[in-house]
Write an enzyme that holds these catalytic residues in place. Structure first.
Site, PDB file in Angstrom:
ATOM      1  N   LEU A  97       0.818  -1.214   0.000  1.00 34.78           N
ATOM      2  CA  LEU A  97       0.000   0.000   0.000  1.00 34.78           C
ATOM      3  C   LEU A  97       0.849   1.260   0.000  1.00 34.78           C
ATOM      4  CD1 LEU A  97      -2.745  -0.989   2.605  1.00 34.78           C
ATOM      5  CD2 LEU A  97      -2.855  -1.151   0.109  1.00 34.78           C
ATOM      6  N   LYS A  99       5.274   2.800   0.630  1.00 37.82           N
ATOM      7  CA  LYS A  99       6.684   2.507   0.844  1.00 37.82           C
ATOM      8  C   LYS A  99       7.411   3.799   1.146  1.00 37.82           C
ATOM      9  CE  LYS A  99      10.527   0.041  -1.379  1.00 37.82           C
ATOM     10  NZ  LYS A  99      10.958  -0.658  -2.618  1.00 37.82           N
ATOM     11  N   GLY A 100       8.342   3.746   2.086  1.00 36.25           N
ATOM     12  CA  GLY A 100       9.110   4.926   2.446  1.00 36.25           C
ATOM     13  C   GLY A 100      10.480   4.540   2.960  1.00 36.25           C
ATOM     14  N   LYS A 104       7.644  -0.314   4.986  1.00 32.45           N
ATOM     15  CA  LYS A 104       6.536  -0.450   4.044  1.00 32.45           C
ATOM     16  C   LYS A 104       5.216  -0.574   4.790  1.00 32.45           C
ATOM     17  CE  LYS A 104       9.293  -3.036   0.640  1.00 32.45           C
ATOM     18  NZ  LYS A 104       9.406  -4.318  -0.105  1.00 32.45           N
ATOM     19  N   LYS A 123       1.777  -1.938   9.001  1.00 36.55           N
ATOM     20  CA  LYS A 123       2.866  -0.986   8.846  1.00 36.55           C
ATOM     21  C   LYS A 123       4.112  -1.561   9.500  1.00 36.55           C
ATOM     22  CE  LYS A 123       4.150   3.772  10.012  1.00 36.55           C
ATOM     23  NZ  LYS A 123       3.712   5.002  10.705  1.00 36.55           N
ATOM     24  N   ASP A 218      -1.706  18.957  12.426  1.00 36.35           N
ATOM     25  CA  ASP A 218      -1.288  18.587  11.066  1.00 36.35           C
ATOM     26  C   ASP A 218      -2.486  18.172  10.220  1.00 36.35           C
ATOM     27  OD1 ASP A 218       0.568  18.378   9.052  1.00 36.35           O
ATOM     28  OD2 ASP A 218       1.148  16.323   9.538  1.00 36.35           O
TER      29      ASP A 218
END
Length: 525
Positions: A97, A99-100, A104, A123, A218
């Protein structure tokens, strides 16, 4: 046609701030009740005598009172006969879903124990990446503390949390409706009744946080997810601040510039009123296609937020114009929602006059967009550049030192709803034998920089009580029709018809003119 750039969002990015896209997460930490010791020999003998009386014409099973049954505590340990071990192998990877840099986010199916067959979002974060940066550790801590405390229909739920030697795993409810940002991308702008629905649900989530002494800080389309019915779920609590009650302020510089209140930018001290400014900026974004103040870079954007006039398009209704002007007041003390009524002040505004708040909270009001989903596993509302990848959770080949791992003490969690679902499977009717107890970018949000290394996961009041500086007040002016620039497209912006629920597939980009959203705020496709 130029389009919006994807900004920090929910599932599409496990790392906390400086990344392509950002996902929600929360970490719970509760102490489950420990099971009582095994029954004594006397109790077992008593049970034997009871059975013997049954065999010899004694009292019948339905003549027994509950006093003849042994009571035992329902907990993760007792219902699973020495507990269900939640680990990566309990979940089947279905899709990617997001990715960073830190890991993931997967769509997964639980394959063992309670909730077998149910779809979740998993996550996965790399511990080594998190502990290298005190700010990221602080983000994780804030989310854990807040999602432990709050439960609300419009705030995301976390079901499990567990860890291995080198990774953190957060099992979240799967929100198949995707980001509200994607709806804005498809529609360009919202009709006022559509915006009203989303803003109303968001206001209830913010009000709940404020009641708990939490400011969000935020709010933006990427941090608002939709469930399978189209209802709002507020996500990503890494920039929240706890213990902010009436008369208390904090001075941390954080948030996403385009939605940040002036008092945060001026570092003059801020409280929960900043969330109502952000709601106004979000409302403006929904109704016009861009936040109210944007510039070529951060400095110019900040200058506009602090000094420029508020341009209101002529097609907005009087109620919408009035609400925007009251939410986007630079003087925080006079901003709508800043008073003791908080969310109630905002919700009482005529813009929300058609909202039945009780039905809205019960999610009985039909959302303006209902995701067209083919199955529980549908990922059509997520970015295909992720969902078409093969889901692989890389081997856990790194471990932290014992001292570094102290940061993650208290991470493991099982949601109360899981225990309740198991509890329902047990009958508490009198039995013949009593039950035994079981044995044993330019858009990158600005992160808060205050963090105490020794604080770790503990809770406690940490709000600054310093007296705020007196902010420089610039008058907020609003433009008339003559100030609207319509030369670029040859026509003024106007609301567009939107797809009604169940009336056909989603429309593609429908904005009739070149987007007013700056390049760095658009999606790169």
């Amino acid at each position: 046609m130029r389009r919006r750039r994807r900004r920090d969002g929910f599932y599409p990015a496990p790392d906390f701030r400086d990344r392509e896209a950002e996902d929600m997460a929360g970490v719970f930490d509760i102490d489950l009740d420990q099971p009582e010791d095994a029954g004594s020999e006397d109790e077992l003998e008593e049970g034997g005598q009871l059975n013997e009386s049954m065999d010899h014409g004694g009292v019948g099973p339905y003549e027994l009172g509950m006093e003849h049954c042994e009571k035992f505590e329902i907990s993760e340990t007792s219902v699973n006969r020495g507990p269900e071990k939640i680990r990566p192998e309990c979940f089947e990877l279905l899709r990617v879903l997001g990715k960073g840099g830190y890991g993931k986010v997967f769509q997964v199916r639980k394959v063992t124990g309670a909730n077998t067959g149910k779809i979740f979002a998993m996550k996965v974060l790399k511990k080594a990446m998190i502990v290298r940066n005190a700010k990221d550790t602080a983000h994780t801590k804030a989310e854990r503390n807040i999602l432990e405390e709050v439960k609300h229909p419009f705030i995301v739920d976390l079901i499990y949390a567990f860890q291995t030697g080198g990774k953190l795993y957060l099992i979240l409810e799967y929100l198949s409706g995707g980001e509200l940002f994607m709806q804005l991308e498809r529609e360009g702008i919202f009709m006022e009744d559509t915006a009203c629905f989303y803003l109303a649900e968001i206001s209830m989530a913010l009000g709940h946080l404020h009641q708990k002494g939490i400011i969000y800080r935020d709010l933006k389309p990427e941090n608002i997810m939709l469930n399978h019915q189209g209802h709002v779920k507020l996500t990503d609590f890494g920039l929240c601040k706890e213990s902010i009650h009436d008369g208390t302020v904090t001075h941390t510089f954080c948030g996403t510039i385009e939605y940040m209140a002036p008092e945060i930018l001026m570092r003059s001290g801020h409280n929960r009123a900043v969330d109502w400014w952000s709601l106004g900026a979000l409302m403006y974004d929904m109704l016009t296609g861009a936040p109210p103040f944007t510039g070529e870079n951060r400095k110019k954007t900040i200058d506009k937020i602090l000094k420029c006039k508020l341009n209101l398009p002529p097609y907005l209704t009087q109620e919408a114009r009035d609400l925007l002007k009251k939410l986007l007041k630079r003087n925080a003390a006079s901003r709508l929602g800043a008073g003791p009524g908080d969310a109630g002040e905002v919700q009482a505004h005529p813009f929300f006059r058609h909202i039945n708040w009780e039905e809205l909270l019960a999610r009985k009001v039909e959302p303006p967009f209902k995701p067209l989903l083919q199955s529980e596993e549908d990922v059509s509302q997520f970015d295909s550049k992720f969902t078409r990848q093969t889901p692989v959770d890389s081997p856990d080949d790194s471990t932290l030192s014992e001292s570094a791992n102290q940061v993650f003490l208290g991470f493991t969690y099982v949601a109360p709803s899981v225990l309740e679902s198991v509890k329902e499977k047990f009958s508490f009717e009198p039995k013949i034998r009593s039950p035994r107890r079981f044995i044993g970018s330019p858009r990158t949000p600005v992160s808060p920089v205050k963090f105490s290394p020794g604080d770790f996961w503990g809770r406690g009041a940490s709000a600054s009580t310093a007296n705020p500086q007196t902010p420089v007040e610039y008058p907020m002016e609003t433009s008339g029709i003559e100030q609207m620039d319509v030369t670029m497209s040859g026509e003024a912006s106007a609301p567009l018809p939107i797809r009604q629920p169940n009336s056909g597939p989603y429309k593609k980009q429908a904005f009739p003119m070149i987007s007013k959203r700056p390049e760095h705020l658009r999606m790169n496709l």
